[in-house]
Design a protein around this motif. Structure first.
Motif, PDB file in Angstrom:
ATOM      1  N   SER A 154      26.617  20.619  -3.511  1.00  0.00           N
ATOM      2  CA  SER A 154      26.871  21.978  -3.036  1.00  0.00           C
ATOM      3  C   SER A 154      25.993  22.323  -1.839  1.00  0.00           C
ATOM      4  CB  SER A 154      26.679  22.990  -4.160  1.00  0.00           C
ATOM      5  OG  SER A 154      25.328  23.077  -4.555  1.00  0.00           O
ATOM      6  N   ILE A 155      24.771  21.845  -1.838  1.00  0.00           N
ATOM      7  CA  ILE A 155      23.875  22.099  -0.703  1.00  0.00           C
ATOM      8  C   ILE A 155      24.366  21.367   0.529  1.00  0.00           C
ATOM      9  CG2 ILE A 155      21.530  21.754   0.177  1.00  0.00           C
ATOM     10  CD1 ILE A 155      20.593  22.165  -2.762  1.00  0.00           C
ATOM     11  N   ALA A 156      24.792  20.125   0.353  1.00  0.00           N
ATOM     12  CA  ALA A 156      25.319  19.362   1.483  1.00  0.00           C
ATOM     13  C   ALA A 156      26.533  20.064   2.082  1.00  0.00           C
ATOM     14  CB  ALA A 156      25.678  17.943   1.039  1.00  0.00           C
ATOM     15  N   ALA A 157      27.428  20.539   1.235  1.00  0.00           N
ATOM     16  CA  ALA A 157      28.615  21.243   1.725  1.00  0.00           C
ATOM     17  C   ALA A 157      28.233  22.527   2.453  1.00  0.00           C
ATOM     18  CB  ALA A 157      29.552  21.547   0.558  1.00  0.00           C
ATOM     19  N   LEU A 158      27.277  23.250   1.908  1.00  0.00           N
ATOM     20  CA  LEU A 158      26.822  24.484   2.533  1.00  0.00           C
ATOM     21  C   LEU A 158      26.231  24.230   3.921  1.00  0.00           C
ATOM     22  CD1 LEU A 158      26.305  27.547   2.143  1.00  0.00           C
ATOM     23  CD2 LEU A 158      24.080  26.925   1.213  1.00  0.00           C
ATOM     24  N   VAL A 164      26.939  18.865   5.899  1.00  0.00           N
ATOM     25  CA  VAL A 164      26.573  17.451   6.020  1.00  0.00           C
ATOM     26  C   VAL A 164      27.024  16.724   4.756  1.00  0.00           C
ATOM     27  CG1 VAL A 164      24.577  17.930   7.509  1.00  0.00           C
ATOM     28  CG2 VAL A 164      24.260  17.794   5.037  1.00  0.00           C
ATOM     29  N   SER A 165      26.946  15.416   4.782  1.00  0.00           N
ATOM     30  CA  SER A 165      27.290  14.637   3.592  1.00  0.00           C
ATOM     31  C   SER A 165      26.071  14.535   2.685  1.00  0.00           C
ATOM     32  CB  SER A 165      27.752  13.233   3.995  1.00  0.00           C
ATOM     33  OG  SER A 165      26.671  12.508   4.553  1.00  0.00           O
ATOM     34  N   CYS A 166      26.309  14.145   1.450  1.00  0.00           N
ATOM     35  CA  CYS A 166      25.202  13.950   0.510  1.00  0.00           C
ATOM     36  C   CYS A 166      24.271  12.849   1.005  1.00  0.00           C
ATOM     37  CB  CYS A 166      25.729  13.599  -0.883  1.00  0.00           C
ATOM     38  SG  CYS A 166      26.390  14.998  -1.778  1.00  0.00           S
ATOM     39  N   SER A 167      24.830  11.792   1.581  1.00  0.00           N
ATOM     40  CA  SER A 167      23.977  10.712   2.070  1.00  0.00           C
ATOM     41  C   SER A 167      23.079  11.181   3.209  1.00  0.00           C
ATOM     42  CB  SER A 167      24.814   9.498   2.491  1.00  0.00           C
ATOM     43  OG  SER A 167      25.685   9.839   3.541  1.00  0.00           O
ATOM     44  N   THR A 168      23.584  12.063   4.067  1.00  0.00           N
ATOM     45  CA  THR A 168      22.756  12.629   5.129  1.00  0.00           C
ATOM     46  C   THR A 168      21.632  13.464   4.537  1.00  0.00           C
ATOM     47  OG1 THR A 168      24.591  12.662   6.688  1.00  0.00           O
ATOM     48  CG2 THR A 168      22.755  14.156   7.146  1.00  0.00           C
ATOM     49  N   LEU A 169      21.943  14.203   3.503  1.00  0.00           N
ATOM     50  CA  LEU A 169      20.933  15.023   2.849  1.00  0.00           C
ATOM     51  C   LEU A 169      19.864  14.148   2.208  1.00  0.00           C
ATOM     52  CD1 LEU A 169      20.266  17.974   2.381  1.00  0.00           C
ATOM     53  CD2 LEU A 169      21.664  17.904   0.329  1.00  0.00           C
ATOM     54  N   TYR A 170      20.266  13.074   1.541  1.00  0.00           N
ATOM     55  CA  TYR A 170      19.295  12.161   0.941  1.00  0.00           C
ATOM     56  C   TYR A 170      18.452  11.468   2.010  1.00  0.00           C
ATOM     57  CZ  TYR A 170      20.763  12.525  -3.911  1.00  0.00           C
ATOM     58  OH  TYR A 170      21.013  12.974  -5.184  1.00  0.00           O
ATOM     59  N   LYS A 171      19.044  11.132   3.154  1.00  0.00           N
ATOM     60  CA  LYS A 171      18.271  10.518   4.238  1.00  0.00           C
ATOM     61  C   LYS A 171      17.238  11.487   4.791  1.00  0.00           C
ATOM     62  CE  LYS A 171      21.860   7.340   5.711  1.00  0.00           C
ATOM     63  NZ  LYS A 171      22.885   7.052   6.720  1.00  0.00           N
ATOM     64  N   ALA A 172      17.586  12.761   4.868  1.00  0.00           N
ATOM     65  CA  ALA A 172      16.661  13.768   5.375  1.00  0.00           C
ATOM     66  C   ALA A 172      15.575  14.099   4.361  1.00  0.00           C
ATOM     67  CB  ALA A 172      17.424  15.027   5.751  1.00  0.00           C
ATOM     68  N   LEU A 173      15.860  13.844   3.076  1.00  0.00           N
ATOM     69  CA  LEU A 173      14.915  14.145   2.001  1.00  0.00           C
ATOM     70  C   LEU A 173      14.664  12.893   1.166  1.00  0.00           C
ATOM     71  CD1 LEU A 173      16.633  17.479   0.938  1.00  0.00           C
ATOM     72  CD2 LEU A 173      14.582  17.257   2.334  1.00  0.00           C
ATOM     73  N   PRO A 204      16.169   8.485  -6.086  1.00  0.00           N
ATOM     74  CA  PRO A 204      15.598   7.868  -7.288  1.00  0.00           C
ATOM     75  C   PRO A 204      14.940   6.541  -6.942  1.00  0.00           C
ATOM     76  CG  PRO A 204      17.995   7.773  -7.336  1.00  0.00           C
ATOM     77  CD  PRO A 204      17.604   8.559  -6.121  1.00  0.00           C
ATOM     78  N   SER A 205      13.804   6.295  -7.547  1.00  0.00           N
ATOM     79  CA  SER A 205      13.119   5.029  -7.289  1.00  0.00           C
ATOM     80  C   SER A 205      13.787   3.924  -8.089  1.00  0.00           C
ATOM     81  CB  SER A 205      11.653   5.136  -7.673  1.00  0.00           C
ATOM     82  OG  SER A 205      11.527   5.434  -9.044  1.00  0.00           O
ATOM     83  N   THR A 206      13.802   2.742  -7.518  1.00  0.00           N
ATOM     84  CA  THR A 206      14.401   1.596  -8.192  1.00  0.00           C
ATOM     85  C   THR A 206      13.303   0.825  -8.895  1.00  0.00           C
ATOM     86  OG1 THR A 206      14.213   0.315  -6.168  1.00  0.00           O
ATOM     87  CG2 THR A 206      16.322   1.376  -6.571  1.00  0.00           C
ATOM     88  N   PRO A 207      13.532   0.447 -10.122  1.00  0.00           N
ATOM     89  CA  PRO A 207      12.498  -0.300 -10.855  1.00  0.00           C
ATOM     90  C   PRO A 207      12.276  -1.663 -10.228  1.00  0.00           C
ATOM     91  CG  PRO A 207      14.524  -0.146 -12.138  1.00  0.00           C
ATOM     92  CD  PRO A 207      14.719   0.677 -10.904  1.00  0.00           C
ATOM     93  N   THR A 208      11.045  -2.106 -10.261  1.00  0.00           N
ATOM     94  CA  THR A 208      10.704  -3.397  -9.673  1.00  0.00           C
ATOM     95  C   THR A 208      10.417  -4.431 -10.747  1.00  0.00           C
ATOM     96  OG1 THR A 208       8.392  -2.717  -9.512  1.00  0.00           O
ATOM     97  CG2 THR A 208       9.793  -2.366  -7.562  1.00  0.00           C
TER      98      THR A 208
END
Length: 57
Positions: A22-26, A29-38, A43-47
């Motif tokens: 909803s924030i991306a739409a507002l 931008v796309s969700c991926s753009t929002l995740y790139k900016a933030l 989520p961290s990936t387990p190592t």
């Protein structure tokens, strides 16, 4: 993403009734753009050691 949009997205994320989608739409931008900016929100990936499992055949 401008610094103002990033700040606004963080402000909206603090409210429980807003989702990333909803924030991306507002913001228009796309969700991926929002995740790139933030990146701190991704989520961290387990190592952990992942040993491959052999196929039973």
């Amino acid at each position: 993403m401008t610094p103002e949009k990033v700040a606004y997205a963080l402000q909206l994320l603090a409210e429980p009734d807003h989702s990333m989608a909803s924030i991306a739409a507002l913001l228009g931008v796309s969700c991926s753009t929002l995740y790139k900016a933030l990146p701190q929100l991704q989520p961290s990936t387990p190592t952990a050691d992942r040993t491959p499992v052999s196929a039973p055949f």
